[in-house]
Structures are given as C-alpha cells and as structure tokens.
Design a protein around this motif. Structure first.
Motif, PDB file in Angstrom:
ATOM      1  N   GLY A   1      -6.428   5.154   4.388  1.00  0.00           N
ATOM      2  CA  GLY A   1      -5.880   5.233   5.737  1.00  0.00           C
ATOM      3  C   GLY A   1      -4.436   5.665   5.786  1.00  0.00           C
ATOM      4  N   TYR A   2      -3.704   5.406   4.704  1.00  0.00           N
ATOM      5  CA  TYR A   2      -2.303   5.800   4.630  1.00  0.00           C
ATOM      6  C   TYR A   2      -2.111   7.105   3.857  1.00  0.00           C
ATOM      7  CZ  TYR A   2      -0.504   1.556   6.783  1.00  0.00           C
ATOM      8  OH  TYR A   2      -0.208   0.556   7.681  1.00  0.00           O
ATOM      9  N   GLY A   3      -3.190   7.816   3.634  1.00  0.00           N
ATOM     10  CA  GLY A   3      -3.082   9.137   3.024  1.00  0.00           C
ATOM     11  C   GLY A   3      -3.227   9.175   1.521  1.00  0.00           C
ATOM     12  N   GLY A   4      -3.569   8.036   0.901  1.00  0.00           N
ATOM     13  CA  GLY A   4      -3.777   8.020  -0.539  1.00  0.00           C
ATOM     14  C   GLY A   4      -5.231   8.275  -0.904  1.00  0.00           C
ATOM     15  N   LYS A   5      -5.500   8.300  -2.205  1.00  0.00           N
ATOM     16  CA  LYS A   5      -6.864   8.479  -2.713  1.00  0.00           C
ATOM     17  C   LYS A   5      -7.179   7.320  -3.643  1.00  0.00           C
ATOM     18  CE  LYS A   5      -8.064  12.532  -4.233  1.00  0.00           C
ATOM     19  NZ  LYS A   5      -8.023  13.756  -5.082  1.00  0.00           N
TER      20      LYS A   5
ATOM     21  N   ASP B   1     -11.812  -3.108   1.240  1.00  0.00           N
ATOM     22  CA  ASP B   1     -10.734  -3.172   2.229  1.00  0.00           C
ATOM     23  C   ASP B   1      -9.465  -2.514   1.702  1.00  0.00           C
ATOM     24  OD1 ASP B   1     -12.284  -4.435   4.104  1.00  0.00           O
ATOM     25  OD2 ASP B   1     -11.414  -6.431   3.812  1.00  0.00           O
ATOM     26  N   LEU B   2      -9.180  -2.727   0.408  1.00  0.00           N
ATOM     27  CA  LEU B   2      -8.000  -2.099  -0.192  1.00  0.00           C
ATOM     28  C   LEU B   2      -8.160  -0.581  -0.276  1.00  0.00           C
ATOM     29  CD1 LEU B   2      -7.156  -4.627  -3.055  1.00  0.00           C
ATOM     30  CD2 LEU B   2      -5.854  -4.214  -0.974  1.00  0.00           C
ATOM     31  N   VAL B   3      -9.352  -0.151  -0.637  1.00  0.00           N
ATOM     32  CA  VAL B   3      -9.625   1.293  -0.666  1.00  0.00           C
ATOM     33  C   VAL B   3      -9.409   1.890   0.723  1.00  0.00           C
ATOM     34  CG1 VAL B   3     -11.421   3.045  -0.957  1.00  0.00           C
ATOM     35  CG2 VAL B   3     -11.222   1.177  -2.614  1.00  0.00           C
ATOM     36  N   LYS B   4      -9.937   1.224   1.735  1.00  0.00           N
ATOM     37  CA  LYS B   4      -9.797   1.702   3.116  1.00  0.00           C
ATOM     38  C   LYS B   4      -8.338   1.808   3.524  1.00  0.00           C
ATOM     39  CE  LYS B   4     -10.618  -1.103   6.540  1.00  0.00           C
ATOM     40  NZ  LYS B   4     -11.308  -1.992   7.524  1.00  0.00           N
ATOM     41  N   LEU B   5      -7.538   0.815   3.160  1.00  0.00           N
ATOM     42  CA  LEU B   5      -6.117   0.835   3.502  1.00  0.00           C
ATOM     43  C   LEU B   5      -5.398   2.011   2.845  1.00  0.00           C
ATOM     44  CD1 LEU B   5      -5.021  -2.913   3.366  1.00  0.00           C
ATOM     45  CD2 LEU B   5      -4.740  -1.361   5.301  1.00  0.00           C
ATOM     46  N   ILE B   6      -5.647   2.198   1.555  1.00  0.00           N
ATOM     47  CA  ILE B   6      -4.988   3.294   0.831  1.00  0.00           C
ATOM     48  C   ILE B   6      -5.407   4.641   1.403  1.00  0.00           C
ATOM     49  CG2 ILE B   6      -4.866   4.483  -1.402  1.00  0.00           C
ATOM     50  CD1 ILE B   6      -4.916   1.719  -2.720  1.00  0.00           C
TER      51      ILE B   6
ATOM     52  N   TYR C   1      -7.112   9.771  -8.466  1.00  0.00           N
ATOM     53  CA  TYR C   1      -7.358   8.583  -7.650  1.00  0.00           C
ATOM     54  C   TYR C   1      -6.614   7.357  -8.195  1.00  0.00           C
ATOM     55  CZ  TYR C   1     -11.213  11.145  -5.448  1.00  0.00           C
ATOM     56  OH  TYR C   1     -11.955  12.064  -4.758  1.00  0.00           O
ATOM     57  N   ILE C   2      -6.392   6.397  -7.312  1.00  0.00           N
ATOM     58  CA  ILE C   2      -5.896   5.088  -7.720  1.00  0.00           C
ATOM     59  C   ILE C   2      -7.115   4.181  -7.917  1.00  0.00           C
ATOM     60  CG2 ILE C   2      -4.555   3.051  -7.050  1.00  0.00           C
ATOM     61  CD1 ILE C   2      -2.870   4.883  -5.255  1.00  0.00           C
TER      62      ILE C   2
ATOM     63  N   ILE D   1       0.840  -1.200   0.000  1.00  0.00           N
ATOM     64  CA  ILE D   1       0.000   0.000   0.000  1.00  0.00           C
ATOM     65  C   ILE D   1       0.878   1.254   0.000  1.00  0.00           C
ATOM     66  CG2 ILE D   1      -1.696   1.334   1.312  1.00  0.00           C
ATOM     67  CD1 ILE D   1      -2.763  -1.248  -0.093  1.00  0.00           C
ATOM     68  N   ASN D   2       1.907   1.266   0.827  1.00  0.00           N
ATOM     69  CA  ASN D   2       2.813   2.420   0.860  1.00  0.00           C
ATOM     70  C   ASN D   2       3.544   2.590  -0.462  1.00  0.00           C
ATOM     71  OD1 ASN D   2       2.513   3.630   3.487  1.00  0.00           O
ATOM     72  ND2 ASN D   2       3.425   1.814   4.365  1.00  0.00           N
ATOM     73  N   ASP D   3       3.930   1.478  -1.089  1.00  0.00           N
ATOM     74  CA  ASP D   3       4.574   1.554  -2.407  1.00  0.00           C
ATOM     75  C   ASP D   3       3.642   2.204  -3.423  1.00  0.00           C
ATOM     76  OD1 ASP D   3       6.723   0.246  -1.308  1.00  0.00           O
ATOM     77  OD2 ASP D   3       6.532  -1.582  -2.504  1.00  0.00           O
ATOM     78  N   LEU D   4       2.376   1.779  -3.426  1.00  0.00           N
ATOM     79  CA  LEU D   4       1.403   2.313  -4.379  1.00  0.00           C
ATOM     80  C   LEU D   4       1.215   3.818  -4.182  1.00  0.00           C
ATOM     81  CD1 LEU D   4      -1.299  -0.516  -4.152  1.00  0.00           C
ATOM     82  CD2 LEU D   4       0.317  -0.136  -6.034  1.00  0.00           C
ATOM     83  N   ILE D   5       1.131   4.239  -2.924  1.00  0.00           N
ATOM     84  CA  ILE D   5       0.940   5.664  -2.635  1.00  0.00           C
ATOM     85  C   ILE D   5       2.175   6.462  -3.046  1.00  0.00           C
ATOM     86  CG2 ILE D   5       0.585   7.355  -0.791  1.00  0.00           C
ATOM     87  CD1 ILE D   5      -1.075   5.213   0.651  1.00  0.00           C
TER      88      ILE D   5
END
Length: 283
Positions: free
Chosen positions: A113-117, A106-111, A162-163, A44-48
């Motif tokens: 949650g780490y400051g992504g969109k 769940d993936l949307v929530k994680l992203i 957005y991702i 998730i952090n890599d994606l952001i």
C-alpha cells in the motif's frame, strides 16, 4: 526546518547509505511498533526507504497480541511459562493461522500500500526453517528450537526485488508445526544469511545501566563486555534472551546487532543513518 537543514540531514545519511547498500539487514518486528497504527506506518516507510537505497531487507515477525486475541474469541486462556507461550495442539493451529496468515498478510498489504514490494512467508514454506521440540525442564507443548535454516527461498525473494516477510513458525523434523520465538528466529536467519546487521525492535530504549533512567543507555557493546553486565545485573529479565540472540548472531558472522526502541518513530532510520543512533549496538 529549512531547506539547508533538510539537505544536511541527507548529507549526514549519505555515508551510511553507501555503507549498507547491497548488504542484508534482518529486522525483527514486534512490540508496540506492531500495535500502534502511527508507529506501524513509520516502520513500514522505514523498511521501504531501506529497500529503495539498495538494502536487502528481511523482516521476521511474531504476533503475540493477535494470537491472544484469537484464543480469547474461542474462550481459551493464554498461558505463559517463563515468558514463553504454552502451545498445545489447539493453540498451535491458531499460531499457524495468525503468523502464517493474518499478521503476515496484513504486513504485506501495508508495504504494498505504501509502494513497496513484499512477499509473505513463514518458516514452513520451502522447508525454510526446521525445528525440534524445545528442550526444557518444563513442557511448553509445541514450542520449538531451530535446527536448520535454508536461505534459498529468502535469497530468491530478495533477488527478485521483494521484501520477504517471515512468520516465526517452523516445520518440525517430526512433521509437527512449532511455535518459534521471533527474536530467536530473526537471529538464526540473520546468521544463516551472514547479514550485515540484525535489528530487534523492542519496547525499551536498549541496554541501560539503570532500567528506569534512559540517560544511562549503553550505545555500544563489545561481546567481551557483556558477561560483566550480567554479573552486575545490568542485563536482566526480558533483556537476557534478546542479548543472547544478539551475541549468537554476531558470533555466527553477523557484523552488528542492534536493540532499538520501536516506540520511537522512524527508529530504524535513526539507528542506521545517523551519527548518534538511538539504541544499543553489539559487535
């Protein structure tokens, strides 16, 4: 690690950041990286981070373990034929619920949650992915093969910053819902988008001459070298369909396809932004 070493890492990454900024990369997310919580956070952090440096990131996911778990709750056994899930009418309802709902959100929530969109989608939304029943000697039920990808909703999502997180289910030309292999789905989407890269997160280091020896990893493969590896049985088992997806995407205009080990923390960043990389790149 001291300050100079940290700075050198960033400097080494700079030309790759410049190379990929503004380009589209499709990531197929699955395997242990989707189950292990620590690895999941790393992905998730890599994606952001990729998004923050200007890369248009598209994520395609499956959800095999969650589907099996839900089927178990209703006392229904999971059945696999040649590595593909037999998907009857009851199972396709679970597949649609898991891939279009739980795993996706769940993936949307994680992203987020780490400051992504992120925006959660599946192949049925906006008729993004059209499919027909998979042509096979053995009936696999509601398992489909993709006939068309409409990129409009993906491109609009990217343009809005957005991702897009895409579950691999599709709407059939006959009105039915079809379960789609996530690797195939990612490859078809990457091809339709004319993406810079397709990245498949797997549970192996990449293509290895000896499957038991990671030191035999083949870092780069040109398309014309692959048939020989098939004849030599270097490419076998579950690697065959993955290589097939990569080959098809490159032939259809994707510049590079990568098979990388999702069990390695920050594998996406290591493959994209370092001189060495960690997996197999096909071009």
């Amino acid at each position: 690690m001291n300050h100079i070493e940290r700075a050198n890492i960033l400097v080494q990454a700079l030309p790759y950041i410049q190379q990929y900024s503004g380009k589209t990369i499709v990531v197929k997310y699955g395997g242990n990286a989707m189950i292990n919580e620590d690895l999941k956070q790393g992905v998730i952090n890599d994606l952001i981070l990729m998004k923050c440096v200007g890369i248009n990131v598209v994520v395609v996911h499956g959800g095999g373990p969650d589907i099996s778990s839900f089927l178990k709750k209703i006392n229904k056994e999971s059945t696999f034929i040649n590595g593909l899930r037999y998907t009857d009418e009851e199972t396709i309802d679970i597949v649609q619920m898991v891939l279009g709902g739980k795993v996706n959100k769940d993936l949307v929530k994680l992203i987020e949650g780490y400051g992504g969109k992120a925006i959660g989608l599946c192949g049925m939304d906006g008729s993004m992915i059209k499919a027909k029943k998979l042509s096979s000697e053995i009936d696999l039920g509601n398992v489909g093969e993709i006939t068309k990808v409409n990129t409009e909703i993906i491109e609009r999502t990217l343009a809005d910053g957005y991702i897009p997180i895409i579950g691999s289910v599709a709407l059939g030309e006959d009105g039915k819902v079809y379960n789609i292999n996530a690797d195939t789905c990612a490859a078809k989407i990457a091809s339709a988008l004319k993406a810079e890269s397709l990245m498949l997160l797997t549970d192996v280091p990449g293509v290895m001459r000896d499957p038991k020896d990671p030191s035999t990893l083949i870092s780069e493969l040109r398309l014309h070298e692959i048939p020989k590896l098939h004849l030599e049985n270097v490419i076998q088992g579950g690697m065959i369909p993955k290589i097939g997806c990569c080959m098809e995407s490159v032939r259809m205009g994707v510049k590079k396809a990568h098979i990388i080990d999702g069990r390695v923390e920050h594998s996406l960043i290591l493959e994209l932004f370092s001189d060495e990389g960690i997996g197999t790149m096909i071009y």
